[in-house]
Design an enzyme around this catalytic site. Structure first.
Site, short mmCIF file in Angstrom:
data_model
loop_
_atom_site.label_atom_id
_atom_site.label_comp_id
_atom_site.label_asym_id
_atom_site.label_seq_id
_atom_site.Cartn_x
_atom_site.Cartn_y
_atom_site.Cartn_z
N SER A 92 35.60 3.05 -23.47
CA SER A 92 34.57 4.01 -23.11
C SER A 92 33.40 3.97 -24.10
CB SER A 92 35.19 5.40 -23.00
OG SER A 92 34.37 6.26 -22.28
N HIS A 131 40.66 6.71 -16.19
CA HIS A 131 40.05 6.47 -17.51
C HIS A 131 41.06 6.64 -18.65
CE1 HIS A 131 36.15 6.17 -19.62
NE2 HIS A 131 36.54 7.09 -20.49
N ASP A 173 38.39 5.84 -11.83
CA ASP A 173 37.88 6.44 -13.06
C ASP A 173 36.70 7.36 -12.69
OD1 ASP A 173 36.33 6.88 -15.39
OD2 ASP A 173 37.00 5.00 -16.29
N1 LIG Z 1 36.64 15.89 -22.91
C1 LIG Z 1 36.29 15.12 -21.75
C2 LIG Z 1 37.12 13.89 -21.65
C3 LIG Z 1 36.70 12.89 -22.65
C4 LIG Z 1 37.56 11.67 -22.54
O1 LIG Z 1 38.11 11.34 -21.47
N2 LIG Z 1 37.68 11.00 -23.64
C5 LIG Z 1 38.44 9.79 -23.63
C6 LIG Z 1 37.60 8.72 -24.27
S1 LIG Z 1 36.04 8.58 -23.42
C7 LIG Z 1 39.71 9.97 -24.43
O2 LIG Z 1 40.27 9.00 -24.87
N3 LIG Z 1 40.14 11.21 -24.61
C8 LIG Z 1 41.29 11.52 -25.43
C9 LIG Z 1 42.62 11.42 -24.75
O3 LIG Z 1 42.69 11.30 -23.51
O4 LIG Z 1 43.64 11.42 -25.49
C10 LIG Z 1 36.49 15.94 -20.52
O5 LIG Z 1 37.03 17.01 -20.63
O6 LIG Z 1 36.08 15.48 -19.43
#
Ligand SMILES: N[C@@H](CCC(=O)N[C@@H](CS)C(=O)NCC(=O)O)C(=O)O
Length: 286
Positions: free
Chosen positions: A152, A263, A228
């Site tokens: 990402s 994702h 995604d």
């Molecule tokens: N906080 C965001 C999501 C952000 C997100 O998906 N981050 C990814 C990287 S872009 C991630 O790895 N999040 C941490 C996880 O899933 O452990 C939301 O609520 O939509």
């Protein structure tokens, strides 16, 4: 030699997984990072290194707990380095207000706008200070064989740092990368905040712009899940990157759309072996 504090040393797939902290002169504060050292490596038989850049909201822990990359890296004797996603605790106004800007959202660039320009210098940190520190402490790692990957926002980091530094990394790979940040809401917010409003400046940090000037083979693997939500919301735009590479006659881009994947780390872990093997091939391990 700059010192490193070891917070944890954990057995993982026959090797050691280290949780580390050091004082960064580039970002002006303590920085956490983690390192996987496979078994059977030594100064006389050093391991190549894959740098993995994480996405928005992450620390180096998310992928190491849920990505299972060590399972594939250990038998190939590939080491992995996981930097943090931003400086922490500088407490600039607004630094912790949103999950897509400031803390854990550096976009791996050197900011030019105040107050971020004071310490959000993650490009210099990732390409210079951190690898120099790691290679000076861990002689069982080979500073001449390094590749870069990410997820990402970290995929954006991997692609752009690879493209900005020809020859520095042997290969690049990304899961669901932010591929054209100048044209998506996450990138527009981050670049406006860190770099200011001049879109010409943004091009220097946009993989879709940078790839147009690439010379030679790309050695790139990109996976994107068709389910995604960030891809569907046009935050990722891998199609723009692929189109730019194609128009510039760049060879060596393997872009795969993975049907039904999202994702998350279910997606990252599913294709982890392919990414590790992609790098292992270019790093002379396969
Ligand atoms: N906080 C965001 C999501 C952000 C997100 O998906 N981050 C990814 C990287 S872009 C991630 O790895 N999040 C941490 C996880 O899933 O452990 C939301 O609520 O939509």
């Amino acid at each position: 030699m700059a010192s490193i504090t070891t917070n944890a040393s954990i057995a993982s797939f026959g090797g050691r997984f280290l949780k580390l902290t050091h004082q960064s002169s580039v970002t002006g504060g303590p920085m956490n990072f983690t390192l996987f050292l496979p078994a059977g490596i030594s100064e006389s038989e050093p391991a190549p290194l894959l740098i993995y850049l994480s996405g928005l909201t992450c620390s180096p822990d998310n992928v190491t707990e849920k990505g299972f990359l060590h399972a594939h890296a250990a038998p190939l004797k590939l080491a992995l380095l996981y930097p943090d996603t931003s400086p922490r605790g500088s407490n600039h106004p607004g630094e912790h207000d949103g999950w897509d800007f400031g803390s854990a959202a550096s976009f791996y660039i050197d900011a030019t706008q105040e107050p971020w320009a004071q310490n959000y210098k993650m490009e210099t940190y990732i390409t210079k200070e951190l690898p120099e520190l790691v290679f000076s402490h861990f002689k069982q790692l080979d500073s001449k064989r390094v590749s870069i990957a990410g997820h990402s926002m970290g995929g954006h980091g991997a692609l752009t740092l690879f493209l900005k530094n020809p020859g520095k990394y042997q290969s690049v790979s990304a899961w669901s990368p932010v591929s054209n940040p100048s044209a998506c809401p996450w990138g527009e917010k981050a670049f406006t905040g860190y770099l200011g409003g001049d879109r010409e400046q943004w091009k220097k940090h946009d993989a879709t712009e940078l790839v147009k000037h690439w010379k030679g083979h790309l050695n790139a693997l990109i996976d994107v899940g068709t389910a995604d939500n960030f891809y569907k919301q046009r935050q990722l735009l891998p199609e723009n990157f692929a189109e730019a590479a194609k128009s510039a006659d760049i060879e060596g881009l393997q872009l795969r759309y993975q049907d039904g994947y999202d994702h998350s780390y279910f997606f990252i872990s599913t294709f982890g072996e392919d990414h590790i093997k992609h790098h292992a091939k270019h790093l002379g391990l396969l």
